[in-house]
Each structure stands twice: as C-alpha cells, then as structure tokens.
Design an enzyme around this catalytic site. Structure first.
Site, PDB file in Angstrom:
ATOM      1  N   ASN A  28     -17.954 -22.596  10.957  1.00  0.00           N
ATOM      2  CA  ASN A  28     -18.214 -23.713  10.042  1.00  0.00           C
ATOM      3  C   ASN A  28     -17.011 -23.985   9.142  1.00  0.00           C
ATOM      4  O   ASN A  28     -17.086 -23.839   7.929  1.00  0.00           O
ATOM      5  CB  ASN A  28     -19.473 -23.464   9.194  1.00  0.00           C
ATOM      6  CG  ASN A  28     -20.734 -23.359  10.026  1.00  0.00           C
ATOM      7  OD1 ASN A  28     -20.741 -23.725  11.193  1.00  0.00           O
ATOM      8  ND2 ASN A  28     -21.792 -22.859   9.428  1.00  0.00           N
ATOM      9  N   PRO A  59     -23.484 -13.778  17.071  1.00  0.00           N
ATOM     10  CA  PRO A  59     -24.728 -13.088  16.736  1.00  0.00           C
ATOM     11  C   PRO A  59     -25.951 -13.759  17.338  1.00  0.00           C
ATOM     12  O   PRO A  59     -25.994 -14.979  17.494  1.00  0.00           O
ATOM     13  CB  PRO A  59     -24.761 -13.183  15.209  1.00  0.00           C
ATOM     14  CG  PRO A  59     -24.016 -14.443  14.908  1.00  0.00           C
ATOM     15  CD  PRO A  59     -22.960 -14.578  15.971  1.00  0.00           C
ATOM     16  N   SER A  61     -30.350 -13.385  16.819  1.00  0.00           N
ATOM     17  CA  SER A  61     -31.198 -13.360  15.629  1.00  0.00           C
ATOM     18  C   SER A  61     -31.223 -11.946  15.066  1.00  0.00           C
ATOM     19  O   SER A  61     -30.626 -11.031  15.637  1.00  0.00           O
ATOM     20  CB  SER A  61     -32.619 -13.788  15.991  1.00  0.00           C
ATOM     21  OG  SER A  61     -33.242 -12.770  16.764  1.00  0.00           O
ATOM     22  N   MET A  62     -31.972 -11.748  13.993  1.00  0.00           N
ATOM     23  CA  MET A  62     -32.023 -10.418  13.404  1.00  0.00           C
ATOM     24  C   MET A  62     -32.775  -9.422  14.275  1.00  0.00           C
ATOM     25  O   MET A  62     -32.750  -8.237  14.005  1.00  0.00           O
ATOM     26  CB  MET A  62     -32.623 -10.467  11.996  1.00  0.00           C
ATOM     27  CG  MET A  62     -34.079 -10.763  11.921  1.00  0.00           C
ATOM     28  SD  MET A  62     -34.567 -10.763  10.180  1.00  0.00           S
ATOM     29  CE  MET A  62     -36.301 -10.416  10.335  1.00  0.00           C
ATOM     30  N   SER A  66     -26.345  -9.041  19.682  1.00  0.00           N
ATOM     31  CA  SER A  66     -25.181  -9.816  19.275  1.00  0.00           C
ATOM     32  C   SER A  66     -24.035  -9.383  20.174  1.00  0.00           C
ATOM     33  O   SER A  66     -24.113  -8.350  20.832  1.00  0.00           O
ATOM     34  CB  SER A  66     -24.839  -9.567  17.803  1.00  0.00           C
ATOM     35  OG  SER A  66     -25.863 -10.072  16.963  1.00  0.00           O
ATOM     36  N   HIS A  83     -21.189 -20.259  17.759  1.00  0.00           N
ATOM     37  CA  HIS A  83     -21.153 -19.223  16.727  1.00  0.00           C
ATOM     38  C   HIS A  83     -22.334 -18.268  16.873  1.00  0.00           C
ATOM     39  O   HIS A  83     -22.261 -17.120  16.478  1.00  0.00           O
ATOM     40  CB  HIS A  83     -21.163 -19.846  15.336  1.00  0.00           C
ATOM     41  CG  HIS A  83     -21.834 -19.000  14.295  1.00  0.00           C
ATOM     42  ND1 HIS A  83     -21.356 -17.770  13.933  1.00  0.00           N
ATOM     43  CD2 HIS A  83     -22.950 -19.193  13.576  1.00  0.00           C
ATOM     44  CE1 HIS A  83     -22.157 -17.245  13.017  1.00  0.00           C
ATOM     45  NE2 HIS A  83     -23.135 -18.095  12.789  1.00  0.00           N
TER      46      HIS A  83
END
Length: 155
Positions: A28, A59, A61-62, A66, A83
C-alpha cells in the site's frame, strides 16, 4: 517488532537467535519506477514489489498459512504480486456473520487473544490464501510456507 520477537524467542530457548534472513516488505504505497520504457508513479494497493529475486511476504488470515516468497520480475504485472489473501467480507459484515464459538473452533491449535475484538479478522472473512497463491504462481516463487502458531492483535 522482529527484534523483540527474536529477543523473546532467544530468552525462551536459552540462546541467541541467529537470523538467516530478514525480509523487509511493505504494501500500500506509491513509488517512482520505470516500466515499459517510461518513468511512472506506481501505486501498489494490496500489492507488494516482486522484482526478480526480491524477497517478500504474503500473509493469509490469522488462521491460515503465510508465505515467504521471491519475486519473478513479471513485467506485465509491473513486477508486483498480491500482498495477501484480501477480504471476502468487510469488518462490519464479519462481525455480523461470525460468532466467538465459530472463531474459537477455527483457531484451534493457535494461540491468540480469545477476544471478540478478533471477530472481524475471522479466517473466513478472507479469501482463500491457497487460491491467491495459485493465481500468483507467475509472479512469485514460494520459498517457505509458514504455519500460524500465535496471533497478536491490539485490543
């Protein structure tokens, strides 16, 4: 942040952590670059630079994998790659769609803050990282797959 992580891991295992590689990767942003014989201002929104051999991080998600990658320098993409997984649902929609019990189940085996503050980061609020990586095969080479073991979010 990485300095603190390395220090704490070293304290936990009882020896200094040797850093084999450090990847500095941001997303970004806008940068002046040369593409197709012209100087341009290139904005990478939701994207990282993927110049040939350049290390990067993508990456999921949590609650998903990743990736540590190396760029392939794909000219038609302006040497860029995704990204990350990107959202399937807005933060507000995720809070409506998912509850704590569901989030607890999806995060099984991962240490996390166990707070409703994480509902908007529910793994299913994001696109499949496997699909994103398959779509990015012409843009990056996967060097390492990282499995989520802990997730930290300010509350």
């Amino acid at each position: 942040m990485m300095d603190r992580v390395a220090d704490q891991v070293g304290r936990f295992v009882g020896t200094d952590v040797e850093r084999a590689e450090t990847v500095q990767c941001h997303h970004n942003y806008t940068e002046r670059e040369r593409h197709f014989g012209r100087e341009v201002w290139l904005s990478r929104k939701g994207a990282i630079s993927a110049r040939a051999g350049q290390p990067g991080l993508i990456p999921g998600s949590m609650g998903t994998a990743s990736y540590v990658v190396a760029g392939k320098g794909n000219a038609p993409s302006m040497t860029s790659s995704p990204h990350g997984a990107g959202r399937n649902h807005s933060r507000a929609a995720a809070r409506r769609l998912f509850d704590r019990a569901d989030l607890d189940a999806r995060m099984a085996g991962i240490a996390w803050g166990r707070s409703d503050a994480f509902l908007d980061e529910h793994p299913d609020a994001y696109k499949s990282i496997d699909v994103v990586m398959a779509d990015a095969a012409d843009l990056v080479e996967v060097r390492h797959t990282l499995r989520q073991v802990v997730n930290v979010k300010g509350d």
